[in-house]
Design a protein around this motif. Structure first.
Motif, PDB file in Angstrom:
ATOM      1  N   TYR A  27      22.623 119.335  44.894  1.00 10.52           N
ATOM      2  CA  TYR A  27      21.716 118.827  45.912  1.00 10.52           C
ATOM      3  C   TYR A  27      22.071 119.483  47.235  1.00 10.52           C
ATOM      4  CZ  TYR A  27      19.804 115.650  49.387  1.00 10.52           C
ATOM      5  OH  TYR A  27      19.142 115.136  50.474  1.00 10.52           O
ATOM      6  N   MET A  28      21.105 120.189  47.814  1.00 11.50           N
ATOM      7  CA  MET A  28      21.330 120.870  49.091  1.00 11.50           C
ATOM      8  C   MET A  28      21.167 119.849  50.224  1.00 11.50           C
ATOM      9  SD  MET A  28      21.928 123.843  47.952  1.00 11.50           S
ATOM     10  CE  MET A  28      21.962 124.843  49.410  1.00 11.50           C
ATOM     11  N   GLU A  29      22.277 119.451  50.822  1.00 15.89           N
ATOM     12  CA  GLU A  29      22.212 118.503  51.935  1.00 15.89           C
ATOM     13  C   GLU A  29      21.730 119.166  53.216  1.00 15.89           C
ATOM     14  OE1 GLU A  29      25.863 116.400  52.570  1.00 15.89           O
ATOM     15  OE2 GLU A  29      25.379 114.960  50.989  1.00 15.89           O
ATOM     16  N   ARG A  30      22.203 120.398  53.455  1.00 14.79           N
ATOM     17  CA  ARG A  30      21.818 121.081  54.685  1.00 14.79           C
ATOM     18  C   ARG A  30      21.923 122.588  54.504  1.00 14.79           C
ATOM     19  NH1 ARG A  30      25.521 119.193  58.381  1.00 14.79           N
ATOM     20  NH2 ARG A  30      26.880 120.974  58.100  1.00 14.79           N
ATOM     21  N   VAL A  31      20.903 123.271  54.947  1.00 13.25           N
ATOM     22  CA  VAL A  31      20.933 124.723  55.091  1.00 13.25           C
ATOM     23  C   VAL A  31      20.410 124.979  56.493  1.00 13.25           C
ATOM     24  CG1 VAL A  31      20.083 126.942  54.267  1.00 13.25           C
ATOM     25  CG2 VAL A  31      20.496 125.098  52.630  1.00 13.25           C
ATOM     26  N   SER A  32      21.301 125.430  57.373  1.00 13.49           N
ATOM     27  CA  SER A  32      20.875 125.612  58.759  1.00 13.49           C
ATOM     28  C   SER A  32      21.488 126.875  59.334  1.00 13.49           C
ATOM     29  CB  SER A  32      21.287 124.399  59.611  1.00 13.49           C
ATOM     30  OG  SER A  32      22.685 124.249  59.624  1.00 13.49           O
ATOM     31  N   GLU A  43      13.323 127.513  62.450  1.00 17.25           N
ATOM     32  CA  GLU A  43      13.326 127.418  60.994  1.00 17.25           C
ATOM     33  C   GLU A  43      11.898 127.579  60.496  1.00 17.25           C
ATOM     34  OE1 GLU A  43      14.004 123.912  57.812  1.00 17.25           O
ATOM     35  OE2 GLU A  43      15.537 124.070  59.367  1.00 17.25           O
ATOM     36  N   LEU A  44      11.707 128.440  59.518  1.00 18.86           N
ATOM     37  CA  LEU A  44      10.370 128.704  58.975  1.00 18.86           C
ATOM     38  C   LEU A  44      10.240 128.168  57.548  1.00 18.86           C
ATOM     39  CD1 LEU A  44       9.963 132.370  60.264  1.00 18.86           C
ATOM     40  CD2 LEU A  44       9.153 130.255  61.328  1.00 18.86           C
ATOM     41  N   ASN A  45      10.950 127.081  57.263  1.00 20.35           N
ATOM     42  CA  ASN A  45      10.966 126.523  55.913  1.00 20.35           C
ATOM     43  C   ASN A  45      10.096 125.291  55.764  1.00 20.35           C
ATOM     44  OD1 ASN A  45      12.959 128.456  55.121  1.00 20.35           O
ATOM     45  ND2 ASN A  45      14.405 127.270  56.313  1.00 20.35           N
ATOM     46  N   THR A  46       9.277 125.016  56.769  1.00 20.63           N
ATOM     47  CA  THR A  46       8.357 123.889  56.739  1.00 20.63           C
ATOM     48  C   THR A  46       6.939 124.439  56.751  1.00 20.63           C
ATOM     49  OG1 THR A  46       9.943 122.573  57.993  1.00 20.63           O
ATOM     50  CG2 THR A  46       7.693 121.772  57.930  1.00 20.63           C
ATOM     51  N   TYR A  69      15.453 130.816  52.227  1.00 22.04           N
ATOM     52  CA  TYR A  69      15.317 130.144  53.512  1.00 22.04           C
ATOM     53  C   TYR A  69      15.086 131.220  54.560  1.00 22.04           C
ATOM     54  CZ  TYR A  69      17.159 126.094  51.068  1.00 22.04           C
ATOM     55  OH  TYR A  69      17.336 125.054  50.180  1.00 22.04           O
ATOM     56  N   LEU A  70      14.147 130.965  55.460  1.00 20.41           N
ATOM     57  CA  LEU A  70      13.750 131.967  56.446  1.00 20.41           C
ATOM     58  C   LEU A  70      13.864 131.392  57.854  1.00 20.41           C
ATOM     59  CD1 LEU A  70      12.554 134.831  56.837  1.00 20.41           C
ATOM     60  CD2 LEU A  70      10.293 133.788  56.708  1.00 20.41           C
ATOM     61  N   TYR A  71      14.397 132.222  58.760  1.00 15.70           N
ATOM     62  CA  TYR A  71      14.574 131.841  60.154  1.00 15.70           C
ATOM     63  C   TYR A  71      14.105 132.985  61.050  1.00 15.70           C
ATOM     64  CZ  TYR A  71      17.591 128.410  57.988  1.00 15.70           C
ATOM     65  OH  TYR A  71      18.072 127.407  57.193  1.00 15.70           O
ATOM     66  N   CYS A  72      13.588 132.631  62.213  1.00 17.45           N
ATOM     67  CA  CYS A  72      13.209 133.615  63.222  1.00 17.45           C
ATOM     68  C   CYS A  72      14.109 133.396  64.436  1.00 17.45           C
ATOM     69  CB  CYS A  72      11.746 133.444  63.622  1.00 17.45           C
ATOM     70  SG  CYS A  72      11.236 134.586  64.921  1.00 17.45           S
TER      71      CYS A  72
END
Length: 122
Positions: A27-32, A43-46, A69-72
């Motif tokens: 279970y992934m609690e957090r990826v930040s 965060e571009l995961n929503t 997971y993608l971030y800008c």
């Protein structure tokens, strides 16, 4: 695997592919992404205009499953005042991942400072 996608702008896109290499689910609690002082991160995961996460409310990864997971990352506005400072910034931040096994054991991985490669044409 972590991929950086530099563009013609000063933004940097970071793609992190996380794979569960254990035989059981986690279970992934957090990826930040914790950006460095010179950047802000989005965060571009929503899904655009929607509540919740891209992968639903529960972030389970079965054995051998992979998630992206993608971030800008955008430079802070004050860096534009001195173009030399902006071009010299290579630290973009750290990726922080926290998970639990199905037996409740916790795991955590935090990368060292991720680096962007500054091209010579900059």
């Amino acid at each position: 695997m972590i991929m950086l996608w530099p563009l013609q702008t000063d933004e940097v896109y970071l793609e992190a592919q996380i794979q569960n290499i254990t035989p059981g689910p986690i279970y992934m609690e957090r990826v930040s992404l914790e950006p460095s002082n010179q950047y802000t991160a989005k965060e571009l995961n929503t899904p655009e205009g929607k509540e919740g996460r891209l992968y639903g409310g529960v972030d389970y990864l079965s054995g051998s499953d992979t998630r992206q997971y993608l971030y800008c990352l955008s430079p802070r506005p004050e860096l534009y005042a001195d173009n030399k400072v902006l071009k010299g910034v290579t630290n973009i931040g750290k990726l922080d991942i926290v998970w639990k096994t199905n037996m409740g054991e916790k795991g955590r991985l935090q990368t060292s400072q991720l680096q962007r490669v500054v091209s010579q044409s900059m």
